[in-house]
Scaffold this active site. Structure first.
Site, PDB file in Angstrom:
ATOM      1  CG  ASP A  47     -14.826 -22.366  -5.491  1.00  0.00           C
ATOM      2  OD1 ASP A  47     -15.651 -21.795  -4.754  1.00  0.00           O
ATOM      3  OD2 ASP A  47     -14.521 -23.568  -5.371  1.00  0.00           O
ATOM      4  CE  LYS A  59     -12.098 -23.767  -2.803  1.00  0.00           C
ATOM      5  NZ  LYS A  59     -12.775 -24.864  -2.069  1.00  0.00           N
TER       6      LYS A  59
END
Length: 310
Positions: A144, A16
């Protein structure tokens, strides 16, 4: 005929980029609330899971693997053992992970490993947890991990694990510049607190609960890289540059060679450059490679963790 013992489940999850990362004031619990806009990009971790009497993990891939732990502290092992404990599964798993996301690079590679491992082990063991149950487990492993599971583009609040989808039109072109070193997330957060103390008279005090800039969400919705470039922001960038001044030179080089903007991803040291279009991204990739930087050209948003095959 494939026997249960020889069966291998292959799952994949993306790295990401934080296109926006606002970090709140240090809380009494020693943590910071954050507000971030995540975008999953086409740099993937591949996890292959096979039956074993105990839990083990081995890594291959083009990134530097020397700093990786393979014991119970590894996020993939934690994901597998948590799923086994939650479902009462009595055996273990052998995990073989091909890493493409840099280690300690600010791109959530370990979180992607954990998300793909949850999916792979659930399929391998036939534990059949719902997506909601798997997401709940993901949130207990790391902040995350839920986003690596869902992918796409999303706003994350709390510690980044409270997700709400964000609409993103079209595809964004990114060029990633990888460093030859990793950065410790706790060290960067500590440096942020020191930075805020040092400049307390010059900067506004940090909010307790930050919010994502509406301009970022508007740019994502419009699919407009020029608009997004004006709004890219990371509260951890100043402390990361203070700890590693070399990163400022990388950002400057990218912006001199056609990037609309460059931003440190997460706690660094990966620098993500946003390009106007594919041609600009290719030119930037060539220029950074010529300057002896290790780079990858990726697109976003992409899907989250999924099973590729058995």
């Amino acid at each position: 005929m494939t026997t249960e013992a020889s069966r291998v489940v292959h799952a994949r999850a993306p790295g990401k980029i934080n296109v926006y990362l606002g970090v709140g004031a240090l809380g009494d619990d020693g943590y910071h609330e954050i507000a971030t806009a995540y975008q999953a990009v086409s740099l993937y971790e591949d996890v292959r899971a096979s039956d074993a009497p105990d839990f083990s993990v081995a890594f291959t891939g083009p990134v530097d693997l020397r700093e990786l732990e393979t014991d119970g502290s590894n996020l993939a092992i934690r994901a597998a053992t948590l799923l086994a404990r939650t479902t009462g599964y009595r055996r273990g798993v052998r995990l073989e992970i091909e890493k493409n996301v840099p280690v300690a690079g600010g791109m959530g590679g370990g979180s992607a490993d954990a998300a793909a491992t949850l999916l792979a082990c659930d399929a391998l063991w036939g534990t059949d947890l719902s997506r909601e149950d798997l997401l709940e487990l993901a949130a207990t492993i790391g902040a995350d991990v839920p986003f690596a599971f869902t992918g796409g583009t999303a706003v994350g609040t709390g510690r980044g694990d409270q997700l709400s989808p964000a609409l993103a039109q079209g595809q964004f072109q990114w060029v990633l510049a990888f460093a030859a070193f990793g950065m410790s997330t706790p060290d960067v957060y500590r440096e942020l607190d020191l930075h805020r103390e040092r400049h307390a008279l010059d900067i506004f005090p940090a909010e307790t609960q930050p919010r994502v800039d509406p301009n970022v969400l508007q740019a994502l919705r419009a699919g407009d890289p020029h608009l997004l470039a004006e709004s890219l922001f990371n509260d951890l960038q100043a402390p990361a540059l203070h700890l590693e001044p070399r990163l400022a030179e990388v950002i400057e080089l990218g912006e001199e060679n056609g990037a609309l903007a460059g931003v440190v991803s997460g706690s660094g040291p990966t620098v993500a450059f946003l390009a106007a279009d594919l041609d600009s991204a290719l030119e930037l990739q060539i220029a950074l490679s010529a300057a002896r930087h290790t780079v990858a050209r990726v697109t976003g948003p992409v899907h989250g963790a999924r099973i590729l095959g058995e």
